[in-house]
Structures are given as C-alpha cells and as structure tokens.
Design a protein around this motif. Structure first.
Motif, mmCIF file in Angstrom:
data_model
loop_
_atom_site.group_PDB
_atom_site.id
_atom_site.type_symbol
_atom_site.label_atom_id
_atom_site.label_comp_id
_atom_site.label_asym_id
_atom_site.label_seq_id
_atom_site.Cartn_x
_atom_site.Cartn_y
_atom_site.Cartn_z
ATOM 1 N N TYR A 28 0.835 -1.208 0.000
ATOM 2 C CA TYR A 28 0.000 0.000 0.000
ATOM 3 C C TYR A 28 0.870 1.258 0.000
ATOM 4 O O TYR A 28 0.565 2.240 -0.667
ATOM 5 C CB TYR A 28 -0.941 -0.002 1.203
ATOM 6 C CG TYR A 28 -2.196 -0.817 0.956
ATOM 7 C CD1 TYR A 28 -3.365 -0.209 0.530
ATOM 8 C CD2 TYR A 28 -2.207 -2.194 1.124
ATOM 9 C CE1 TYR A 28 -4.511 -0.954 0.286
ATOM 10 C CE2 TYR A 28 -3.338 -2.948 0.891
ATOM 11 C CZ TYR A 28 -4.490 -2.330 0.466
ATOM 12 O OH TYR A 28 -5.621 -3.071 0.218
ATOM 13 N N PRO A 109 2.173 10.098 9.530
ATOM 14 C CA PRO A 109 0.723 10.244 9.293
ATOM 15 C C PRO A 109 -0.099 9.271 10.128
ATOM 16 O O PRO A 109 -1.186 9.611 10.588
ATOM 17 C CB PRO A 109 0.575 9.931 7.795
ATOM 18 C CG PRO A 109 1.917 10.171 7.217
ATOM 19 C CD PRO A 109 2.878 9.783 8.282
ATOM 20 N N ASP A 110 0.422 8.067 10.346
ATOM 21 C CA ASP A 110 -0.316 7.098 11.173
ATOM 22 C C ASP A 110 -0.430 7.582 12.611
ATOM 23 O O ASP A 110 -1.446 7.384 13.269
ATOM 24 C CB ASP A 110 0.391 5.732 11.157
ATOM 25 C CG ASP A 110 0.205 5.013 9.833
ATOM 26 O OD1 ASP A 110 -0.677 5.429 9.059
ATOM 27 O OD2 ASP A 110 0.940 4.055 9.569
ATOM 28 N N ASN A 113 -2.856 10.748 12.616
ATOM 29 C CA ASN A 113 -4.262 10.410 12.354
ATOM 30 C C ASN A 113 -4.796 9.306 13.256
ATOM 31 O O ASN A 113 -5.893 8.784 13.024
ATOM 32 C CB ASN A 113 -4.438 10.001 10.888
ATOM 33 C CG ASN A 113 -4.079 11.122 9.948
ATOM 34 O OD1 ASN A 113 -4.410 12.272 10.201
ATOM 35 N ND2 ASN A 113 -3.375 10.819 8.865
ATOM 36 N N GLY A 114 -4.022 8.924 14.245
ATOM 37 C CA GLY A 114 -4.495 7.939 15.227
ATOM 38 C C GLY A 114 -4.724 6.553 14.644
ATOM 39 O O GLY A 114 -5.579 5.814 15.139
ATOM 40 N N ALA A 115 -3.971 6.194 13.612
ATOM 41 C CA ALA A 115 -4.215 4.897 12.954
ATOM 42 C C ALA A 115 -3.547 3.721 13.682
ATOM 43 O O ALA A 115 -3.900 2.566 13.422
ATOM 44 C CB ALA A 115 -3.721 4.947 11.517
ATOM 45 N N PRO A 117 -3.800 2.386 16.689
ATOM 46 C CA PRO A 117 -4.675 1.390 17.340
ATOM 47 C C PRO A 117 -5.333 0.437 16.335
ATOM 48 O O PRO A 117 -5.585 -0.717 16.656
ATOM 49 C CB PRO A 117 -5.734 2.252 18.037
ATOM 50 C CG PRO A 117 -5.105 3.571 18.208
ATOM 51 C CD PRO A 117 -4.169 3.750 17.060
ATOM 52 N N LEU A 118 -5.591 0.937 15.139
ATOM 53 C CA LEU A 118 -6.199 0.066 14.125
ATOM 54 C C LEU A 118 -5.217 -1.015 13.681
ATOM 55 O O LEU A 118 -5.588 -2.163 13.481
ATOM 56 C CB LEU A 118 -6.649 0.875 12.905
ATOM 57 C CG LEU A 118 -7.750 1.907 13.129
ATOM 58 C CD1 LEU A 118 -8.154 2.537 11.802
ATOM 59 C CD2 LEU A 118 -8.964 1.272 13.769
ATOM 60 N N TYR A 119 -3.949 -0.631 13.501
ATOM 61 C CA TYR A 119 -2.930 -1.626 13.105
ATOM 62 C C TYR A 119 -2.737 -2.647 14.220
ATOM 63 O O TYR A 119 -2.698 -3.846 13.984
ATOM 64 C CB TYR A 119 -1.587 -0.947 12.843
ATOM 65 C CG TYR A 119 -1.533 -0.143 11.565
ATOM 66 C CD1 TYR A 119 -1.420 -0.774 10.333
ATOM 67 C CD2 TYR A 119 -1.588 1.242 11.589
ATOM 68 C CE1 TYR A 119 -1.358 -0.040 9.154
ATOM 69 C CE2 TYR A 119 -1.534 1.987 10.424
ATOM 70 C CZ TYR A 119 -1.416 1.344 9.212
ATOM 71 O OH TYR A 119 -1.369 2.069 8.052
ATOM 72 N N ARG A 200 5.755 15.791 8.596
ATOM 73 C CA ARG A 200 6.631 15.405 7.486
ATOM 74 C C ARG A 200 7.675 16.475 7.162
ATOM 75 O O ARG A 200 8.854 16.188 6.997
ATOM 76 C CB ARG A 200 5.794 15.116 6.248
ATOM 77 C CG ARG A 200 5.211 13.729 6.255
ATOM 78 C CD ARG A 200 4.415 13.489 5.029
ATOM 79 N NE ARG A 200 3.000 13.669 5.297
ATOM 80 C CZ ARG A 200 2.023 13.226 4.516
ATOM 81 N NH1 ARG A 200 2.327 12.593 3.411
ATOM 82 N NH2 ARG A 200 0.772 13.404 4.813
ATOM 83 N N ASP B 85 -10.485 9.801 16.155
ATOM 84 C CA ASP B 85 -10.187 9.722 14.726
ATOM 85 C C ASP B 85 -9.117 8.671 14.489
ATOM 86 O O ASP B 85 -8.112 8.649 15.191
ATOM 87 C CB ASP B 85 -9.653 11.083 14.254
ATOM 88 C CG ASP B 85 -10.672 11.799 13.391
ATOM 89 O OD1 ASP B 85 -11.768 11.251 13.226
ATOM 90 O OD2 ASP B 85 -10.367 12.884 12.884
ATOM 91 N N ALA B 86 -9.339 7.816 13.513
ATOM 92 C CA ALA B 86 -8.336 6.789 13.210
ATOM 93 C C ALA B 86 -8.430 6.476 11.727
ATOM 94 O O ALA B 86 -9.247 5.669 11.316
ATOM 95 C CB ALA B 86 -8.578 5.541 14.037
ATOM 96 N N PHE B 87 -7.645 7.163 10.936
ATOM 97 C CA PHE B 87 -7.656 6.856 9.511
ATOM 98 C C PHE B 87 -6.258 6.948 8.926
ATOM 99 O O PHE B 87 -5.330 7.401 9.597
ATOM 100 C CB PHE B 87 -8.650 7.764 8.769
ATOM 101 C CG PHE B 87 -8.359 9.231 8.851
ATOM 102 C CD1 PHE B 87 -7.608 9.851 7.874
ATOM 103 C CD2 PHE B 87 -8.847 10.000 9.891
ATOM 104 C CE1 PHE B 87 -7.333 11.197 7.940
ATOM 105 C CE2 PHE B 87 -8.587 11.350 9.966
ATOM 106 C CZ PHE B 87 -7.824 11.958 8.985
ATOM 107 N N VAL B 88 -6.133 6.470 7.726
ATOM 108 C CA VAL B 88 -4.835 6.464 7.057
ATOM 109 C C VAL B 88 -4.865 7.575 6.008
ATOM 110 O O VAL B 88 -5.817 7.643 5.217
ATOM 111 C CB VAL B 88 -4.562 5.097 6.410
ATOM 112 C CG1 VAL B 88 -3.252 5.104 5.649
ATOM 113 C CG2 VAL B 88 -4.559 4.013 7.468
ATOM 114 N N ALA B 89 -3.853 8.416 6.052
ATOM 115 C CA ALA B 89 -3.861 9.581 5.179
ATOM 116 C C ALA B 89 -3.686 9.191 3.714
ATOM 117 O O ALA B 89 -2.964 8.243 3.396
ATOM 118 C CB ALA B 89 -2.737 10.524 5.588
ATOM 119 N N TYR B 96 -8.799 1.860 2.381
ATOM 120 C CA TYR B 96 -8.630 1.873 3.843
ATOM 121 C C TYR B 96 -9.222 0.602 4.457
ATOM 122 O O TYR B 96 -8.561 -0.112 5.224
ATOM 123 C CB TYR B 96 -9.328 3.134 4.349
ATOM 124 C CG TYR B 96 -9.633 3.255 5.819
ATOM 125 C CD1 TYR B 96 -8.634 3.543 6.743
ATOM 126 C CD2 TYR B 96 -10.945 3.163 6.286
ATOM 127 C CE1 TYR B 96 -8.929 3.713 8.089
ATOM 128 C CE2 TYR B 96 -11.254 3.338 7.622
ATOM 129 C CZ TYR B 96 -10.245 3.608 8.520
ATOM 130 O OH TYR B 96 -10.546 3.784 9.838
#
Lengths: 286, 306
Positions: A28, A109-110, A113-115, A117-119, A200, B85-89, B96
């Motif tokens: 990705y 960015p992860d 954007n708080g990503a 916890p999803l990973y 960045r 908020d929890a997303f991939v830029a 996603y």
C-alpha cells in the motif's frame, strides 16, 4: 449477489501467513509513494549512474564499439574497488534524497491520524509494523544501491578475465555490507525522526539537520579539546570513512574506522529505541 | 447462554494509577454495554482486552480466549472501532477498509470484496472511492465501523460509536449496531457514557465507576421482570378489586395516590386485568408497566457502587 447486500458474516477461510500480512504495508505504501511525481522522478534518476556504469563496463570490454571515437584506444578507467566505491557514494546521495521524500511519510501520518490502534488491534505486533514500514524504504533503497551495483559487478566479472575476479572478489561483499548499513541507517533514522516530530516537513528538515548539527558539534569538540575523534559525530564523514575502509577510496576523514562504524550503528540503534518508545497503540500519561 | 466475557480479578495499572481494580464477573449477552462516567475505565478495559495494556494482575477471557496468553488470537477475532479519529492519510475509503481486512488475515481479493460490502452496509457505498480526508465526521465514524466489520470478526468492540454525531447520524449508527447484533454472527461490546445508546443496543451492562465494577446488570432479565410489574389506578371499589387480583395469583401492594402495584403471575396479562375489572364493575383509569430504566440502575450504581 450484489455488493449492496447487508451481510455480517464471519470469515471462514484460512488466514494469510504472517509474511503475507507483513507485505501488505509496503504494498500500500509503495502505491502511495509513487503517486508523487517527485518520488518517481528521484527513483528513476537514481538509475542513471548504475546504467552509465553498465555501459562503461560493456564498452571497456568491447573496444570495437568505440572505433572512430576519441576513445578508440580504450577507456582509461580501471574497474576496481575505487570505481565501485565512488559509484556507491553517488548512489548514497540519491538514497538520501529518496529517504527525504519517502521516509517521513511512513509513520508520522499514522501517528497524527491515530491509525496505530487500528494496526495493533490486528494480529500484527509493533515490531512487525516497524518491519513492514522499514521494508517500504529498504526495498526502494536496495533497488538503487546494492542491487544495481551487484549487477554491474556481475557484468564486469563475466566480461573480465579470471584474474580480475580473483583479485577483486571482495568487492561484492563490500557492496553488500556498505549498502545494507546505509539502507538500515537511513530507513530507521527517517522513521524515528518522523515518529518523534510527527510532521513530514519538520522531519525532512531534521533529517538534513542530522547531517549538519552533530557535525558542527563534533568540529567544536575537536577545536576545544584539541582532538580528532569529534568527527565521529559527523555522520556523513563517518559514512565516508566506512567507504574508505571498504573500497579504499580516499576520504581523509581523520577518524578511526571502528569509530565510524560505531557512530553509524549507534545512530541506527538509537533510532530503533526511539521507535520502540513512540510506536504504541496509546501513549500512557504518567 | 455460555460465558462470553469472563473477568477474573483483572487489574490494570498505568503509570502510578490503578485504572482498573479487581474486575470480576461473567457476561454472556449478545451485546454487552460498558457504561460509566468519563474516566471510569471503559476504554482501558477494551484496550486491555485487545492486548494494548498488560494487566498488573488477574486476567480475562474473551470468547474463550485468554486475553494475555492468546492475545494474537483475540485480535484475530475482534473488530475494533476506536473512539478517536483513526484513519490512514491519502487513501480512499475502500482501500482503507481493504487494507485493514488484509492485515487481519484475509486474502487480497476477499478483502477487497468485503471492503465494498462493508462500506455499502454502513451507507458509504457511493463515496467509497473518495479520499478519507474529505469525509465528514459522521462519515469517518461509519468508515471506522466498516473497517471493524469487513474482516468478519466474531466480536465487535465499539468505543463511543456515536461520539460527535448529529441526531440522524446517531440514529443510523444505533440502527447499524442493532442490525449487526440481530444478524447474530457478531457479539458486540459497546462502550459509551450515553445511557440511551447502551439501553437501545445492549442486553447486558457492565457499569464501571473509578475502575471498579459498580453493577453488572442483565438488561434483558430486567426488561422481562419489568413486564411483570404494573401500576394500576382503579375507580369504584379498590378493596374488592385488590382481593380479586390476589385471587388471580397477583401480589398486590398499595402505591401512592390510591394506586396499586401489582406483580403479575405467569399467564396473566393486561387482558385478564381488564376482564376482571369488567366483572367487578371497576374502571381502570391507569395501567402502566413499571419501568426500572437503565438510568435508574445507573444512578443507583453510582450511589452505591465503586
């Protein structure tokens, strides 16, 4: 069956392997990275020197092709350790440029954007996440460092006489060792810096600063304490000294070879420690 | 019903603070609500079940899996929708959702197919190719729900799913959660500080206060019990009517304002009450089921528990 059907059904198939899941991250990320023209341009440009080297090596062994040119008498450039050393120096500049473009976009960015916890709510550990992200840059940098250089080496070895191979067999190892150190250091340092500052642009600035600020500090130490080892803080100089040790190219860094290796390996280890501290599903406020 | 979430002396210490303290209990509902004021430990409990935090003592079992020893298996089983908020830029909604489905262990083609399905089911089908950063807050909440269900988890963790949503969007979210629960394939654990959300979606509730269990309540059983308790106001000879009710097998107690509180036995419902009132020539001017609402349960737990 349409995709509009509302179905909440469990997955009954066989889950993919850890390696397959790990490779999802780079797949990705590469797609995103190459959407930027700058990255595509830098990546393409970084093949100029290895392609030039391939042509040079081929011409050196096919003098007939140079007939009716000023080089009809042959190319007066020896294909030896120094040739590959300078080629790696050239590629390291492109590698740094590519790191500046791609590295800071990997983890910051992860984090922003708080990503995370999803990973980490998936069957994916923190270290697998780091490895997956590391692969993004490591593969790109490998593609422009040791891979093309080894191709040049193999071409030279196949065209040259047996004596050349016997005399220069160590080059392949030096290419691999030097490149892997560079790839690991650049990838981890850029990820650590971007995880730290979470921005960045600032991360790019800091990466450039990483080559300047410690160097100035080291220079100041040399001046104040009247020593020479302050140069180990200059990461660019340390990299040059490592190449000097591997390929015999004259850098005149003025620092011990062991100190240069230690400097780069310490910076790599510190990057790992920083990543370990920063990459968590949630930060605990103590 | 078999135990779905078992808490066995679970304690979690973060920094110098005991965030969860000796949680014990067994829950078996299809949808479990975690209720409590802000800072009660609801999110920490979810995170501990997901393996983000290591218990300082005790353990928990989710769907038969030990959350400490079998953390990876637990994470394979769970779909998680975080509160923030929890997303991939820089990627579209469908990429996603597909990416996280792949990371959960689905093959590439199946992940993509399910990503489309999940986005349609949450109502984002038409905007699935749009970049996530262009989504509104409500759309982002729905996208988070889509990524949590796309890989077909057996358990769904929803952390404050209606946060920041306007009333229509909240209704839609609640409807979706109910649909997921009714489909019967996924067990839901919903953490919220909103009583209405929990009351509408859950059949069992764990109320937390200051990191401790303040109440463990089977809402379904409460609802069933409430259906047996009615309040009556009769005009024209309450004394006779109360005796007649007792002869039907009801337990009768006087209430306020000349009303009667009646516990109905099995097989007796409003129809029988009206028939009896007709026979006795009594007017029924008021008949209402006792409603011990979640709010009352919660307030009682906040007063007594913790």
């Amino acid at each position: 069956m349409t995709v509009r059907a509302r179905r909440f059904r469990p997955f009954e198939g066989t889950p993919t392997s850890t390696l397959t899941r790990l490779l999802v991250l780079p797949r990705y990320a590469w797609k995103e990275a190459f959407q930027a023209k700058l990255v595509t341009g830098a990546f393409t440009a970084s093949f100029l020197a290895p392609v030039g080297a391939l042509v040079l090596v081929w011409l050196k062994h096919n003098i007939a092709a140079l007939a009716n040119t000023p080089l009809a008498g042959g190319i007066p450039l020896p294909i030896d350790e120094k040739f590959f050393g300078w080629l790696l120096v050239t590629q390291s500049y492109f590698a740094f440029a590519l790191t500046l473009f791609v590295g800071p976009s990997l983890v910051s960015p992860d984090l922003v954007n708080g990503a995370l916890p999803l990973y980490f709510s998936r069957p994916l550990s923190r270290w697998q996440y780091v490895l997956g992200k590391l692969l993004v840059l490591a593969a790109l940098l490998s593609a422009i460092t040791w891979v093309p250089l080894l191709v040049v080496f193999v071409l030279q070895a196949s065209l040259a006489e047996g004596a050349w191979i016997a005399e220069h067999a160590g080059i392949a190892g030096s290419i691999l060792l030097g490149s892997l150190l560079l790839v690991l250091f650049l990838s981890l340092a850029s990820m650590a810096v971007s995880a730290w500052v979470r921005n960045r642009a600032v991360a790019r600035g800091l990466l450039i600063g990483l080559g300047i600020v410690p160097a100035v500090f080291g220079q100041a130490l040399n001046g104040i304490l009247d020593v020479e080892w302050g140069g180990v803080l200059n990461l660019g100089l340390a990299w040059g000294r490592v190449l000097e040790g591997l390929f015999g190219i004259p850098v005149r860094a003025g620092i011990p070879l062991g100190g240069a290796w230690a400097s780069l390996l310490t910076a790599t280890a510190l990057s790992l420690l920083l990543l370990r501290r920063k990459l968590r599903a949630f930060e605990v406020v103590r | 019903m078999t135990a779905f979430l078992e808490l066995d002396g679970l304690s979690v210490r973060l920094g110098r603070r005991d965030v969860l303290r000796d949680l014990r209990g067994t829950l078996a509902g299809r949808a479990i609500g975690l209720l409590g004021p802000n800072g009660a430990g609801k999110t920490t409990l979810l995170h501990t079940l997901l393996g983000f935090f290591r218990p300082s003592s005790g353990t928990a079992r989710l769907a038969g899996l030990d959350v400490v020893k079998e953390s990876r298996e637990v994470r394979r089983t769970v779909g998680y929708m975080p509160e923030n908020d929890a997303f991939v830029a820089g990627i579209s909604g469908v990429r996603y959702v597909a990416m996280f489905a792949e990371l959960s262990g689905l093959p590439r083609a199946e992940a993509l197919e399910r990503a489309h399905e999940a986005l349609f089911s949450v109502g984002l089908g038409e905007v699935r190719y749009r970049n996530l950063e262009t989504y509104s807050l409500g759309m982002k909440q729905l996208a988070k729900l889509a990524q949590a269900i796309a890989h077909g988890p057996r358990v769904l963790f929803l952390d404050e799913p209606t946060n920041g949503l306007d009333p229509p969007a909240r209704q839609r979210m609640i409807r979706l959660v109910k649909e997921i629960r009714e489909a019967g394939e996924i067990r839901v654990v919903l953490s919220s500080h909103l009583l209405r959300d929990v009351e509408e979606c859950c059949d069992e509730v764990l109320i937390l206060k200051d990191g401790k269990i303040a109440a463990l309540c089977d809402l379904e059983a409460e609802r069933r019990a409430n259906r047996r308790l009615v309040e009556l106001e009769a005009a024209g000879g309450n004394g006779d009517f109360a005796e007649a009710l007792a002869s039907l097998g009801c337990t009768v107690a006087p209430g306020i304002r000349r009303r009667l509180k009646v516990v109905l036995p099995e097989g007796v419902g409003p129809r029988e009450l009206f028939r009896l009132a007709g026979e006795k020539g009594v007017q029924l001017r008021h008949l209402a089921y006792q409603r011990d609402s979640l709010e009352e349960i919660f307030l009682r737990a906040m007063e007594n528990g913790g």
